[in-house]
Design a protein around this motif. Structure first.
Motif, PDB file in Angstrom:
ATOM      1  N   PRO A   1       0.808  -1.227   0.000  1.00 53.66           N
ATOM      2  CA  PRO A   1       0.000   0.000   0.000  1.00 53.66           C
ATOM      3  C   PRO A   1       0.836   1.270   0.000  1.00 53.66           C
ATOM      4  O   PRO A   1       0.411   2.287  -0.560  1.00 53.66           O
ATOM      5  N   VAL A   2       2.015   1.234   0.628  1.00 53.41           N
ATOM      6  CA  VAL A   2       2.876   2.422   0.636  1.00 53.41           C
ATOM      7  C   VAL A   2       3.308   2.771  -0.782  1.00 53.41           C
ATOM      8  O   VAL A   2       3.409   3.949  -1.146  1.00 53.41           O
ATOM      9  N   THR A   3       3.584   1.763  -1.599  1.00 55.08           N
ATOM     10  CA  THR A   3       3.958   2.008  -2.989  1.00 55.08           C
ATOM     11  C   THR A   3       2.859   2.752  -3.735  1.00 55.08           C
ATOM     12  O   THR A   3       3.116   3.734  -4.455  1.00 55.08           O
ATOM     13  N   HIS A   4       1.628   2.319  -3.578  1.00 53.34           N
ATOM     14  CA  HIS A   4       0.515   2.978  -4.258  1.00 53.34           C
ATOM     15  C   HIS A   4       0.311   4.400  -3.728  1.00 53.34           C
ATOM     16  O   HIS A   4      -0.045   5.309  -4.495  1.00 53.34           O
ATOM     17  N   LEU A   5       0.543   4.594  -2.421  1.00 51.00           N
ATOM     18  CA  LEU A   5       0.419   5.936  -1.852  1.00 51.00           C
ATOM     19  C   LEU A   5       1.475   6.867  -2.429  1.00 51.00           C
ATOM     20  O   LEU A   5       1.175   8.003  -2.811  1.00 51.00           O
ATOM     21  N   VAL A   6       2.718   6.402  -2.510  1.00 49.99           N
ATOM     22  CA  VAL A   6       3.794   7.228  -3.059  1.00 49.99           C
ATOM     23  C   VAL A   6       3.527   7.545  -4.523  1.00 49.99           C
ATOM     24  O   VAL A   6       3.732   8.682  -4.981  1.00 49.99           O
TER      25      VAL A   6
ATOM     26  N   GLY B   1      -7.738   6.023 -10.712  1.00 51.06           N
ATOM     27  CA  GLY B   1      -7.523   4.689 -10.163  1.00 51.06           C
ATOM     28  C   GLY B   1      -6.449   4.670  -9.089  1.00 51.06           C
ATOM     29  O   GLY B   1      -6.579   3.944  -8.099  1.00 51.06           O
ATOM     30  N   GLN B   2      -5.389   5.462  -9.257  1.00 48.19           N
ATOM     31  CA  GLN B   2      -4.333   5.504  -8.256  1.00 48.19           C
ATOM     32  C   GLN B   2      -4.836   6.092  -6.951  1.00 48.19           C
ATOM     33  O   GLN B   2      -4.562   5.562  -5.867  1.00 48.19           O
ATOM     34  N   ILE B   3      -5.577   7.184  -7.039  1.00 48.38           N
ATOM     35  CA  ILE B   3      -6.146   7.781  -5.827  1.00 48.38           C
ATOM     36  C   ILE B   3      -7.196   6.854  -5.223  1.00 48.38           C
ATOM     37  O   ILE B   3      -7.264   6.675  -3.997  1.00 48.38           O
TER      38      ILE B   3
ATOM     39  N   TRP C   1      -7.303   3.632  -5.355  1.00 47.31           N
ATOM     40  CA  TRP C   1      -6.663   2.500  -4.698  1.00 47.31           C
ATOM     41  C   TRP C   1      -6.235   2.874  -3.285  1.00 47.31           C
ATOM     42  O   TRP C   1      -6.422   2.093  -2.347  1.00 47.31           O
ATOM     43  N   VAL C   2      -5.669   4.061  -3.117  1.00 51.50           N
ATOM     44  CA  VAL C   2      -5.232   4.514  -1.789  1.00 51.50           C
ATOM     45  C   VAL C   2      -6.429   4.678  -0.859  1.00 51.50           C
ATOM     46  O   VAL C   2      -6.403   4.237   0.296  1.00 51.50           O
ATOM     47  N   LEU C   3      -7.482   5.308  -1.350  1.00 48.33           N
ATOM     48  CA  LEU C   3      -8.668   5.498  -0.516  1.00 48.33           C
ATOM     49  C   LEU C   3      -9.321   4.164  -0.163  1.00 48.33           C
ATOM     50  O   LEU C   3      -9.820   3.982   0.961  1.00 48.33           O
ATOM     51  N   ALA C   4      -9.306   3.224  -1.093  1.00 46.15           N
ATOM     52  CA  ALA C   4      -9.868   1.905  -0.811  1.00 46.15           C
ATOM     53  C   ALA C   4      -9.052   1.183   0.252  1.00 46.15           C
ATOM     54  O   ALA C   4      -9.604   0.545   1.157  1.00 46.15           O
ATOM     55  N   ALA C   5      -7.715   1.271   0.152  1.00 44.52           N
ATOM     56  CA  ALA C   5      -6.861   0.643   1.167  1.00 44.52           C
ATOM     57  C   ALA C   5      -7.107   1.263   2.536  1.00 44.52           C
ATOM     58  O   ALA C   5      -7.154   0.559   3.555  1.00 44.52           O
ATOM     59  N   ALA C   6      -7.275   2.592   2.573  1.00 44.11           N
ATOM     60  CA  ALA C   6      -7.554   3.256   3.845  1.00 44.11           C
ATOM     61  C   ALA C   6      -8.892   2.804   4.418  1.00 44.11           C
ATOM     62  O   ALA C   6      -9.015   2.545   5.628  1.00 44.11           O
ATOM     63  N   ALA C   7      -9.893   2.688   3.560  1.00 46.72           N
ATOM     64  CA  ALA C   7     -11.209   2.255   4.028  1.00 46.72           C
ATOM     65  C   ALA C   7     -11.176   0.825   4.551  1.00 46.72           C
ATOM     66  O   ALA C   7     -11.811   0.500   5.566  1.00 46.72           O
ATOM     67  N   VAL C   8     -10.412  -0.037   3.894  1.00 40.87           N
ATOM     68  CA  VAL C   8     -10.305  -1.432   4.344  1.00 40.87           C
ATOM     69  C   VAL C   8      -9.640  -1.503   5.715  1.00 40.87           C
ATOM     70  O   VAL C   8     -10.086  -2.256   6.598  1.00 40.87           O
ATOM     71  N   MET C   9      -8.580  -0.729   5.928  1.00 38.16           N
ATOM     72  CA  MET C   9      -7.902  -0.749   7.231  1.00 38.16           C
ATOM     73  C   MET C   9      -8.824  -0.267   8.335  1.00 38.16           C
ATOM     74  O   MET C   9      -8.852  -0.844   9.437  1.00 38.16           O
ATOM     75  N   VAL C  10      -9.589   0.785   8.072  1.00 34.17           N
ATOM     76  CA  VAL C  10     -10.528   1.271   9.084  1.00 34.17           C
ATOM     77  C   VAL C  10     -11.609   0.239   9.349  1.00 34.17           C
ATOM     78  O   VAL C  10     -11.974  -0.042  10.502  1.00 34.17           O
ATOM     79  N   ALA C  11     -12.142  -0.356   8.279  1.00 37.57           N
ATOM     80  CA  ALA C  11     -13.209  -1.345   8.437  1.00 37.57           C
ATOM     81  C   ALA C  11     -12.744  -2.578   9.197  1.00 37.57           C
ATOM     82  O   ALA C  11     -13.515  -3.187   9.948  1.00 37.57           O
ATOM     83  N   LEU C  12     -11.488  -2.966   9.024  1.00 43.30           N
ATOM     84  CA  LEU C  12     -10.976  -4.160   9.693  1.00 43.30           C
ATOM     85  C   LEU C  12     -10.561  -3.901  11.138  1.00 43.30           C
ATOM     86  O   LEU C  12     -10.874  -4.686  12.038  1.00 43.30           O
ATOM     87  N   PHE C  13      -9.858  -2.813  11.366  1.00 45.25           N
ATOM     88  CA  PHE C  13      -9.215  -2.621  12.659  1.00 45.25           C
ATOM     89  C   PHE C  13      -9.993  -1.712  13.611  1.00 45.25           C
ATOM     90  O   PHE C  13      -9.884  -1.875  14.823  1.00 45.25           O
ATOM     91  N   ALA C  14     -10.763  -0.765  13.098  1.00 46.48           N
ATOM     92  CA  ALA C  14     -11.493   0.128  13.995  1.00 46.48           C
ATOM     93  C   ALA C  14     -12.535  -0.614  14.841  1.00 46.48           C
ATOM     94  O   ALA C  14     -12.594  -0.404  16.059  1.00 46.48           O
ATOM     95  N   PRO C  15     -13.380  -1.490  14.271  1.00 51.49           N
ATOM     96  CA  PRO C  15     -14.350  -2.195  15.125  1.00 51.49           C
ATOM     97  C   PRO C  15     -13.679  -3.075  16.187  1.00 51.49           C
ATOM     98  O   PRO C  15     -14.136  -3.124  17.337  1.00 51.49           O
TER      99      PRO C  15
END
Length: 277
Positions: A230-235, A249-251, A253-267
């Motif tokens: 994910p860091v590669t796609h962010l850079v 698509g590049q932006i 992908w980053v927003l999707a990765a951020a949403a997945v991390m919040v959805a997995l770890f925040a709850p």
């Protein structure tokens, strides 16, 4: 006539004074979160050494990597600066996110965590406030890197708009990443253990990316890992925002990765936070 001993208040009079005023309203979720965010910033006032990671480290990273490797990799430090500064920006701010879990674990070990849980406030307010305070730190670190880069000769082709959008995208990604370290801060025993585990994850996550070199120069097996990092796609997205050529698509992908991390770890984090003994 009521008589009391010297120095001892009349209990009925005391109760009357305490009950005479209106009971203050319970603070709302936003108010409580902002208060804890301000608390996070006040820590910097009392412990200014906390600013080293947002001031000194970005300067060292940018100067060392630009002038140590720029000539060897590209042949020109000025040309390499245009390539590496967006990567150093990402690396600096992403590394700062580790302190979210360390700070939370420090509050737990000192007993402050239990005091917050006993207050009549919105339960997630301490976590939300800490993340808001961290967003200010992310912004400060970003400004340090960008201003120093401009002094050294960095010239973003998309101007101010591209730089501002890059910082906003970076803060969104780092906010989602902070939930991972917050989870570690709840489950690990000491601040040192939180820092150690976080660094074990973060070092390969940042160095095995396209921050410093083009992945096409790497071996195939390593390039396969870098391409899904994910860091590669962010850079890549931030370089595109600063210098042009970014795609939706590049932006996305980053927003999707951020949403997945919040959805997995925040709850999971909030569940552990509410049920921690």
């Amino acid at each position: 006539m009521t008589t009391t001993r010297t120095g001892e208040p009349d209990q009925r009079h005391l109760r009357g004074v305490l009950a005479s005023g209106d009971r203050p309203q319970r603070p709302g979720a936003l108010s409580a979160s902002l208060t804890f965010g301000w608390r996070a910033l006040l820590k910097i006032k009392h412990v200014p050494e906390q600013l080293f990671d947002v001031t000194l480290f970005p300067v060292l990273f940018l100067l060392m990597f630009t002038y140590l490797f720029g000539g060897a990799i590209v042949g020109s430090t000025e040309e390499y600066l245009q390539w590496v500064l967006p990567g150093i920006l990402v690396m600096t701010v992403v590394m700062i996110t580790l302190y979210t879990g360390v700070t939370l674990n420090t509050d737990i070990t000192k007993g402050v965590f239990d005091r917050f849980r006993s207050l009549p406030i919105w339960r997630p307010a301490p976590l939300a406030g800490a993340l808001l305070g961290d967003a200010v730190r992310y912004t400060m670190a970003s400004l340090v890197v960008i201003v120093l880069g401009l002094v050294l000769g960095f010239r973003p082709e998309n101007g101010v708009v591209g730089v501002v959008l890059s910082v906003l995208l970076l803060i969104v990604f780092c906010y989602s990443l902070s939930w991972i370290w917050t989870l570690l801060g709840l489950v690990l025993r000491t601040p040192n253990s939180v820092m150690t585990v976080s660094m074990v994850v973060m070092f390969p996550g940042t160095f095995l990316s396209n921050i410093f070199v083009d992945p096409r120069t790497m071996p195939g097996w390593l390039q396969a890992f870098v391409d899904v990092n994910p860091v590669t796609h962010l850079v890549t997205a931030i370089r595109g925002l600063m210098h042009g050529g970014v795609t939706a698509g590049q932006i996305g992908w980053v927003l999707a990765a951020a949403a997945v991390m919040v959805a997995l770890f925040a709850p999971v984090t909030m569940y552990l936070y509410r049920n921690r003994n």
